[in-house]
Design an enzyme around this catalytic site. Structure first.
Site, short mmCIF file in Angstrom:
data_model
loop_
_atom_site.label_atom_id
_atom_site.label_comp_id
_atom_site.label_asym_id
_atom_site.label_seq_id
_atom_site.Cartn_x
_atom_site.Cartn_y
_atom_site.Cartn_z
CD GLU A 113 19.09 -19.59 10.75
OE1 GLU A 113 20.16 -20.04 11.18
OE2 GLU A 113 19.01 -18.88 9.74
CB CYS A 157 13.51 -19.48 -4.75
SG CYS A 157 11.71 -19.38 -4.64
CB CYS A 159 16.06 -18.66 -1.49
SG CYS A 159 15.46 -18.87 0.19
CG ASN A 207 21.14 -10.42 1.53
OD1 ASN A 207 21.91 -9.49 1.69
ND2 ASN A 207 19.85 -10.34 1.82
CB CYS A 211 15.98 -11.23 2.41
SG CYS A 211 15.23 -9.80 3.14
N1 SAH Z 1 8.78 -17.95 1.19
C1 SAH Z 1 8.34 -16.62 1.28
C2 SAH Z 1 8.84 -15.89 2.51
C3 SAH Z 1 10.27 -16.10 2.91
S1 SAH Z 1 11.53 -15.53 1.82
C4 SAH Z 1 8.68 -15.85 0.03
O1 SAH Z 1 9.44 -16.35 -0.80
O2 SAH Z 1 8.14 -14.77 -0.13
C5 SAH Z 1 11.64 -13.80 2.22
C6 SAH Z 1 12.11 -12.92 1.07
O3 SAH Z 1 13.52 -13.04 0.84
C7 SAH Z 1 11.47 -13.28 -0.25
O4 SAH Z 1 11.07 -12.11 -0.93
C8 SAH Z 1 12.59 -13.94 -0.99
O5 SAH Z 1 12.40 -13.95 -2.36
C9 SAH Z 1 13.77 -13.13 -0.55
N2 SAH Z 1 15.06 -13.77 -0.82
C10 SAH Z 1 15.32 -15.09 -0.91
N3 SAH Z 1 16.63 -15.29 -1.15
C11 SAH Z 1 17.21 -14.07 -1.20
C12 SAH Z 1 18.55 -13.62 -1.37
N4 SAH Z 1 19.56 -14.47 -1.53
N5 SAH Z 1 18.79 -12.29 -1.36
C13 SAH Z 1 17.78 -11.42 -1.16
N6 SAH Z 1 16.49 -11.77 -0.96
C14 SAH Z 1 16.20 -13.09 -0.99
FE1 SF4 Z 2 11.55 -19.37 -2.31
FE2 SF4 Z 2 13.19 -19.18 -0.22
FE3 SF4 Z 2 10.73 -18.10 -0.08
FE4 SF4 Z 2 11.06 -20.77 -0.07
S1 SF4 Z 2 11.77 -19.34 1.50
S2 SF4 Z 2 9.59 -19.62 -1.30
S3 SF4 Z 2 12.80 -21.04 -1.46
S4 SF4 Z 2 12.40 -17.49 -1.43
#
Ligand code: SAH
Ligand code: SF4
Length: 341
Positions: free
Chosen positions: A87, A111, A114, A284, A327
């Site tokens: 996406e 994570c 996420c 989120n 995010c």
């Molecule tokens: N993998 C990388 C980049 C993509 S994630 C990283 O983790 O940094 C982009 C951002 O969205 C990251 O800061 C991540 O922690 C955050 N994120 C992931 N799940 C989320 C959620 N459910 N609500 C808000 N932010 C979230």
């Molecule tokens: Fe963690 Fe999601 Fe970022 Fe992957 S995309 S590192 S699972 S926050």
């Protein structure tokens, strides 16, 4: 070759039947500077346009496009092949136009909160597949120009370092995006941060911290067991001291999990020596994580407490949450949601 944007300028001659240098340049500039499709490159002879179209196909097949925020946020789901999809998000603001790109189909970092992590890892993207996301979004944004690129879509950029950095270089050198307007977001892969420290471009680094306590961070961000806060802090310090570039921490605020007074204390102590900026993201919702996001009032309190203690803090507005473009909500469409067997 997965995408016509995988080719560097020097590859084009060989791929397109021994082109003279000026033709290669026309093709490369047509693709990158003019955002043109092959048939729109009217400065090329028809047979070369046709060859470009068939020999170097587009990698991204649009399977869904959703628009929200009164037309200011657009999310695409692209299929790459039968098994993987990604996406991309375009966000129009008054002062800037931002594209959020994916670097992997899925993510292996796991994570818990996420959606991408919940869906697992499919594969790395090629440089062309990353650059092409920008091209599609930049065409959509016209007549406005894309000003900012964030590597915050699906995947962990540092886990696909070479292709990610090749895409960064292309976006900067061939397309002309200022390095200062490009942000790499990482879950905290220490060797990746160390490599980024050595890069000549003035890129921004964002580290997804979410907790400054190893016990809690281990639960939220499993990679913390491999690269705990002390090692991460050392790499961040070296980054800041060597580059003088801005570091920011991302912190998704989760009700009762990482929004307590103790969290504020721990975050202030961790961020202060690094002069880091903190980006608060109200959590989120995702299907696999049932804890609620922090209330609006508590987000405000958290924000004020950090600012009062001298930590530069912003609250990120959650664009596109109703179309799952915010995010951490990026996940592959249901029909692509099984890992390859
Ligand atoms: N993998 C990388 C980049 C993509 S994630 C990283 O983790 O940094 C982009 C951002 O969205 C990251 O800061 C991540 O922690 C955050 N994120 C992931 N799940 C989320 C959620 N459910 N609500 C808000 N932010 C979230
Ligand atoms: Fe963690 Fe999601 Fe970022 Fe992957 S995309 S590192 S699972 S926050």
């Amino acid at each position: 070759m997965a995408s016509r944007y995988d080719a560097e300028i020097d590859d084009l001659s060989g791929l397109l039947g021994d082109l003279p240098a000026y033709r290669s340049r026309q093709v490369f500039e047509g693709l990158h500077k003019n955002l043109a499709s092959p048939q729109e490159m009217t400065n090329l002879p028809q047979d070369l346009r046709d060859l470009l179209e068939t020999a170097l196909p587009s990698a991204l097949r649009e399977v869904e496009k959703t628009v929200t925020d009164d037309g200011e946020t657009t999310k695409w789901a692209f299929a790459l092949d039968e098994k993987s999809a990604i996406e991309t998000v375009l966000m129009n603001y008054r002062q800037r136009v931002t594209v959020c790109v994916s670097t992997q189909a899925g993510c292996a970092m796991g994570c818990t909160f996420c959606a991408t992590g919940q869906g697992g890892f499919f594969r790395h993207l090629t440089v062309g597949e990353i650059v092409e996301q920008y091209i599609v979004a930049a065409r959509e944004a016209q007549p406005r120009r894309v000003t900012n690129i964030v590597f915050m879509g699906m995947g962990e950029p540092m886990a696909n370092y070479d292709n990610m950095m090749a895409a960064v270089n292309r976006l900067h050198h061939a397309i002309g995006i200022s390095a200062r307007k490009i942000t790499i977001s990482t879950v905290g892969i220490v060797p990746g941060i160390r490599r980024l420290t050595q890069e000549p471009l003035q890129l921004n680094l964002a580290v997804s911290l979410h907790s400054a306590n190893d016990v809690r961070r281990n639960e939220l961000v499993p990679m913390n067991k491999r690269y705990p806060l002390s090692a991460l802090g050392d790499a961040c310090m070296e980054y800041v001291e060597t580059t003088n570039r801005r570091l920011s921490f991302e912190w998704a605020l989760i009700d009762g999990v990482n929004d307590t007074d103790r969290d504020i204390k721990e975050l202030v102590a961790y961020a202060r020596p690094l002069k880091a900026h903190v980006n608060l993201i109200p959590l989120n919702p995702t299907p696999g994580y049932l804890v609620r996001g922090t209330s609006k009032e508590r987000v405000q309190e958290f924000f004020s407490a950090l600012n009062e203690q001298g930590i530069m803090t912003t609250v990120r507005n959650t664009r596109g949450s109703e179309i799952a473009a915010a995010c951490g909500q990026l996940a592959v469409p249901v029909s692509f949601s099984r890992p390859p067997v």
